[in-house]
Scaffold this active site. Sequence first.
Site, mmCIF file in Angstrom:
data_model
loop_
_atom_site.group_PDB
_atom_site.id
_atom_site.type_symbol
_atom_site.label_atom_id
_atom_site.label_comp_id
_atom_site.label_asym_id
_atom_site.label_seq_id
_atom_site.Cartn_x
_atom_site.Cartn_y
_atom_site.Cartn_z
ATOM 1 N N GLU A 56 36.272 2.529 -44.742
ATOM 2 C CA GLU A 56 34.831 2.393 -44.577
ATOM 3 C C GLU A 56 34.367 1.817 -45.787
ATOM 4 O O GLU A 56 34.446 2.378 -46.845
ATOM 5 C CB GLU A 56 34.353 3.776 -44.485
ATOM 6 C CG GLU A 56 32.968 4.100 -44.404
ATOM 7 C CD GLU A 56 32.643 5.574 -44.395
ATOM 8 O OE1 GLU A 56 33.509 6.496 -44.552
ATOM 9 O OE2 GLU A 56 31.453 5.740 -43.711
ATOM 10 N N GLU A 64 26.733 10.808 -38.726
ATOM 11 C CA GLU A 64 27.122 11.486 -40.053
ATOM 12 C C GLU A 64 25.715 11.647 -40.761
ATOM 13 O O GLU A 64 25.516 10.315 -41.486
ATOM 14 C CB GLU A 64 28.203 10.657 -40.705
ATOM 15 C CG GLU A 64 28.690 11.284 -41.883
ATOM 16 C CD GLU A 64 29.639 10.415 -42.443
ATOM 17 O OE1 GLU A 64 30.737 10.918 -43.028
ATOM 18 O OE2 GLU A 64 29.312 9.268 -42.902
HETATM 19 C C1 LER Z 1 30.834 8.867 -47.511
HETATM 20 O O1 LER Z 1 29.489 8.338 -48.069
HETATM 21 C C2 LER Z 1 31.019 8.574 -46.192
HETATM 22 O O2 LER Z 1 30.177 7.951 -45.205
HETATM 23 C C3 LER Z 1 32.028 9.346 -45.417
HETATM 24 O O3 LER Z 1 32.261 8.694 -44.171
HETATM 25 C C4 LER Z 1 33.516 9.009 -46.222
HETATM 26 O O4 LER Z 1 34.381 9.554 -45.754
HETATM 27 MN MN MN Z 2 30.493 7.467 -43.231
#
Ligand code: LER
Ligand code: MN
Length: 267
Positions: free
Chosen positions: A152, A246
Site C-alpha cells: 500500500e 477503512e
Molecule cells: C495506514 O494509513 C493504512 O492505510 C493501512 O491500510 C495500513 O495498513
Molecule cells: Mn489503507
Amino acid sequence: MKLSIVLSTHAAQFQAVALKGDFAASVAKVAAWGFDGVEVAIRDPALVDSDELARLVSGLDLIVPAIGTGQAWGEEGLSLTSDDEEVRARAIERIRSHVPLAARLDAMIILGLIRGVTPEGQTHQQSMTYLVEAIRECANVAAETGVRFALEPMNRYETDLIHTVAEGMDLIEKVGAENFGLLLDTFHMNIEEPSIEESIRSCGDRIFHVHVADSNRWHPGAGHLDFAAILATLQEVGYEGFISGEFMPVPDPDTAAERSIAFLREL
Ligand code: LER
Ligand code: MN
C-alpha cells in the site's frame, strides 16, 4: 462492485478502523448492512482461532478479501526495514505466519504500515534494499499456496517508504514476483498522487485491492473526493476486486459504516 469494510479481530489502536471490539457482533452487523466481505486486521495470527473465524464469515456468506497486518508495527514495532536484524526477521516471520490463514480464506496479505520507517542513521536506499529482500522472501514462500501480497503506497506523514503508485510500480519491478501487487487507498492517494484517476490507470492489472476513505479519512461521502470518478476509473481499468472501507468512526462506528455503504451503492 464488491464492498467490504475493515474489522479488527482484537482491540486496536489504529484510528481509521471504524469497527473494533466484539468481532462476532461486528461481523453480523457488516453482513446485515449488505457488505459482501470483511477485511480483517490481525496483529498476530497466533491470537486468532482460524476455525472460528472461517466458520463465522462463511456462516454469514461473507468473503475475506484481505488481511491487514499493520498493528504489528503500530503496537509491537515490527518493521521490514528496521536497522535491527532480529526485528526484521521477526517482522518477516510474522508476515509469513499469516500465510496459512490467508490461504484458507483465499485472502491476500496487506503490506502497509509493517514496512516501517527509515530509522535515524540508516539511508533510505538501505531501507529500500531491506524492503525488496523482505517482500521477495515472503512472496516466494507464499507463491506455492497462491497467496498474494498487496503493498500500500502511504502518505508522507506515515512513512518515508513508497508514497505513490509510481514508486509502488517501481518496487513491483524490483521484487519481480507475480503474486505481488498494490493496494490503493484513496485517503493516501488524495495526499500524494498528482491525479487519482491517472494513477489508477497507470497500474494495469497490478491493483490487487482498494481502501476507501474520504479526504478527511471519514467515510466516503463525508469529504470532497470525487468517488463517482474514482469508481468509474476502477471499472474502466477492469478492476474486479473489493472496495474496502477503512475510515474513522465518525460520527460513530455504525453510522459511518451504514453511510458508506449507502453512498457507494448509490454511485
Ligand atoms: C495506514 O494509513 C493504512 O492505510 C493501512 O491500510 C495500513 O495498513
Ligand atoms: Mn489503507
